[in-house]
Motif scaffolding. Structure first.
Motif, PDB file in Angstrom:
ATOM      1  N   UNK A  52      48.237 -29.786 -66.229  1.00  0.00           N
ATOM      2  CA  UNK A  52      48.123 -29.892 -64.764  1.00  0.00           C
ATOM      3  C   UNK A  52      49.474 -30.094 -64.098  1.00  0.00           C
ATOM      4  N   UNK A  53      49.567 -29.605 -62.876  1.00  0.00           N
ATOM      5  CA  UNK A  53      50.718 -29.885 -62.036  1.00  0.00           C
ATOM      6  C   UNK A  53      50.416 -31.067 -61.128  1.00  0.00           C
ATOM      7  N   UNK A  54      51.206 -31.200 -60.069  1.00  0.00           N
ATOM      8  CA  UNK A  54      50.993 -32.287 -59.110  1.00  0.00           C
ATOM      9  C   UNK A  54      49.941 -31.884 -58.088  1.00  0.00           C
ATOM     10  N   UNK A  55      49.254 -32.854 -57.500  1.00  0.00           N
ATOM     11  CA  UNK A  55      48.386 -32.543 -56.360  1.00  0.00           C
ATOM     12  C   UNK A  55      49.207 -31.867 -55.268  1.00  0.00           C
ATOM     13  N   UNK A  56      48.560 -30.978 -54.514  1.00  0.00           N
ATOM     14  CA  UNK A  56      49.299 -30.181 -53.537  1.00  0.00           C
ATOM     15  C   UNK A  56      48.509 -29.996 -52.251  1.00  0.00           C
ATOM     16  N   UNK A  57      49.268 -29.681 -51.197  1.00  0.00           N
ATOM     17  CA  UNK A  57      48.721 -29.274 -49.906  1.00  0.00           C
ATOM     18  C   UNK A  57      49.559 -28.092 -49.433  1.00  0.00           C
ATOM     19  N   UNK A  58      48.881 -27.040 -48.960  1.00  0.00           N
ATOM     20  CA  UNK A  58      49.570 -25.925 -48.306  1.00  0.00           C
ATOM     21  C   UNK A  58      49.275 -26.061 -46.816  1.00  0.00           C
ATOM     22  N   UNK A  59      50.263 -26.489 -46.020  1.00  0.00           N
ATOM     23  CA  UNK A  59      49.988 -26.827 -44.616  1.00  0.00           C
ATOM     24  C   UNK A  59      49.403 -25.691 -43.795  1.00  0.00           C
ATOM     25  N   UNK A  60      49.888 -24.467 -43.995  1.00  0.00           N
ATOM     26  CA  UNK A  60      49.457 -23.340 -43.167  1.00  0.00           C
ATOM     27  C   UNK A  60      48.911 -22.179 -43.989  1.00  0.00           C
ATOM     28  N   UNK A  61      48.425 -22.473 -45.191  1.00  0.00           N
ATOM     29  CA  UNK A  61      47.853 -21.422 -46.029  1.00  0.00           C
ATOM     30  C   UNK A  61      46.529 -21.896 -46.628  1.00  0.00           C
ATOM     31  N   UNK A  62      45.491 -21.078 -46.465  1.00  0.00           N
ATOM     32  CA  UNK A  62      44.261 -21.295 -47.220  1.00  0.00           C
ATOM     33  C   UNK A  62      44.479 -20.684 -48.599  1.00  0.00           C
ATOM     34  N   UNK A  63      43.746 -21.170 -49.592  1.00  0.00           N
ATOM     35  CA  UNK A  63      43.893 -20.636 -50.948  1.00  0.00           C
ATOM     36  C   UNK A  63      42.519 -20.224 -51.470  1.00  0.00           C
ATOM     37  N   UNK A  64      42.391 -18.922 -51.694  1.00  0.00           N
ATOM     38  CA  UNK A  64      41.159 -18.350 -52.245  1.00  0.00           C
ATOM     39  C   UNK A  64      41.394 -18.135 -53.734  1.00  0.00           C
ATOM     40  N   UNK A  65      40.516 -18.686 -54.585  1.00  0.00           N
ATOM     41  CA  UNK A  65      40.765 -18.693 -56.029  1.00  0.00           C
ATOM     42  C   UNK A  65      39.549 -18.205 -56.805  1.00  0.00           C
TER      43      UNK A  65
ATOM     44  N   UNK B 195      39.856 -35.548 -49.709  1.00  0.00           N
ATOM     45  CA  UNK B 195      40.402 -36.889 -49.855  1.00  0.00           C
ATOM     46  C   UNK B 195      41.793 -37.005 -49.251  1.00  0.00           C
ATOM     47  N   UNK B 196      42.539 -37.970 -49.785  1.00  0.00           N
ATOM     48  CA  UNK B 196      43.890 -38.260 -49.295  1.00  0.00           C
ATOM     49  C   UNK B 196      44.874 -38.167 -50.446  1.00  0.00           C
ATOM     50  N   UNK B 197      46.004 -37.514 -50.208  1.00  0.00           N
ATOM     51  CA  UNK B 197      47.035 -37.387 -51.231  1.00  0.00           C
ATOM     52  C   UNK B 197      48.103 -38.463 -51.026  1.00  0.00           C
ATOM     53  N   UNK B 198      48.425 -39.190 -52.085  1.00  0.00           N
ATOM     54  CA  UNK B 198      49.433 -40.241 -51.991  1.00  0.00           C
ATOM     55  C   UNK B 198      50.827 -39.679 -52.253  1.00  0.00           C
ATOM     56  N   UNK B 199      51.837 -40.415 -51.814  1.00  0.00           N
ATOM     57  CA  UNK B 199      53.248 -40.104 -52.091  1.00  0.00           C
ATOM     58  C   UNK B 199      53.615 -38.672 -51.732  1.00  0.00           C
ATOM     59  N   UNK B 200      53.166 -38.196 -50.581  1.00  0.00           N
ATOM     60  CA  UNK B 200      53.416 -36.811 -50.166  1.00  0.00           C
ATOM     61  C   UNK B 200      54.900 -36.574 -49.910  1.00  0.00           C
ATOM     62  N   UNK B 201      55.403 -35.460 -50.448  1.00  0.00           N
ATOM     63  CA  UNK B 201      56.794 -35.059 -50.246  1.00  0.00           C
ATOM     64  C   UNK B 201      56.835 -33.543 -50.091  1.00  0.00           C
ATOM     65  N   UNK B 202      57.544 -33.060 -49.074  1.00  0.00           N
ATOM     66  CA  UNK B 202      57.628 -31.628 -48.816  1.00  0.00           C
ATOM     67  C   UNK B 202      58.561 -30.980 -49.834  1.00  0.00           C
ATOM     68  N   UNK B 203      58.017 -30.032 -50.595  1.00  0.00           N
ATOM     69  CA  UNK B 203      58.789 -29.284 -51.587  1.00  0.00           C
ATOM     70  C   UNK B 203      59.448 -28.075 -50.937  1.00  0.00           C
ATOM     71  N   UNK B 204      58.690 -27.354 -50.117  1.00  0.00           N
ATOM     72  CA  UNK B 204      59.199 -26.243 -49.312  1.00  0.00           C
ATOM     73  C   UNK B 204      58.257 -26.079 -48.127  1.00  0.00           C
ATOM     74  N   UNK B 205      58.564 -25.185 -47.170  1.00  0.00           N
ATOM     75  CA  UNK B 205      57.717 -25.102 -45.968  1.00  0.00           C
ATOM     76  C   UNK B 205      56.240 -24.790 -46.236  1.00  0.00           C
ATOM     77  N   UNK B 206      55.926 -24.216 -47.400  1.00  0.00           N
ATOM     78  CA  UNK B 206      54.534 -23.869 -47.691  1.00  0.00           C
ATOM     79  C   UNK B 206      53.867 -24.833 -48.663  1.00  0.00           C
TER      80      UNK B 206
END
Length: 198
Positions: A111-124, A137-148
């Protein structure tokens, strides 16, 4: 001229320099020519140079559509498995692209880290393996990796679902999510779709 023949328990894939860069062919007629003892080994590589990646880049959607047949997807998954380096736990291969939306194979061993894509939906779509999806839910320790992409430490209060081949899900933009691996691997076809939240 066939450069390399790969034989696995569940598929037979031939690759070589004379094959189109994006192509591979499942060869069922070879089964009768290969002793069963070889099939039990799982993988046989005959002499010849290592095969090049099947899809060097994503196919752009043109009228009427970008198209990648199922046998090429299976071949690409196998190529990704073979190309993993020791210690590598994730691989990513774009398959098709239309404007600023693309679909890519994601090959996960851990597994990788929990993630959020602020302006992208993800169809899988789950292609192979097994795992879990935790979303919401809520993601802890959020840090922006890149704009997406925003990554975090863990998800609190999310919903957990088991994943197996054929499952389909859509994660809305801004929703925390995390993929766990419960078997040897989890292979996904993920499509990022721009979604501006209002």
């Amino acid at each position: 001229m066939l450069a390399t023949l790969y034989i696995t328990v569940d598929t037979i894939v031939a690759t070589g320099q004379d094959v189109a860069p994006a192509g591979s062919k499942t060869i069922s007629t070879i089964i009768s020519r290969v002793p069963l003892a070889f099939a039990a080994i799982g993988l046989i590589a005959l002499t010849g140079p290592a095969p090049a990646p099947l899809l060097a880049q994503a196919r752009e959607a043109t009228a009427p559509a970008a198209y990648v047949p199922a046998e090429e997807i299976k071949g690409q998954i196998e190529q990704m498995r073979l190309a993993l380096k020791p210690g590598q736990t994730f691989a990513y291969q774009p398959i098709v692209r239309a404007g600023n939306a693309d679909a890519a194979i994601e090959y996960w061993l851990k597994p990788g880290k929990p993630a959020v894509h602020p302006d992208q939906a993800e169809y899988v779509v789950v292609l192979a393996g097994s795992g879990t999806l935790v979303s919401g839910g809520t993601m802890t320790d959020a840090a922006t990796t890149n704009p997406t992409l925003i990554e975090g430490g863990r998800i609190i209060g999310g919903t957990t679902r088991a994943l197996r081949p054929g499952d389909v899900f859509l994660i809305a933009a801004g929703t925390p999510h995390w993929f766990g691996i419960t078997g040897q691997r989890l292979v996904l076809l993920g499509t990022k779709i721009p979604q501006h939240r209002g």
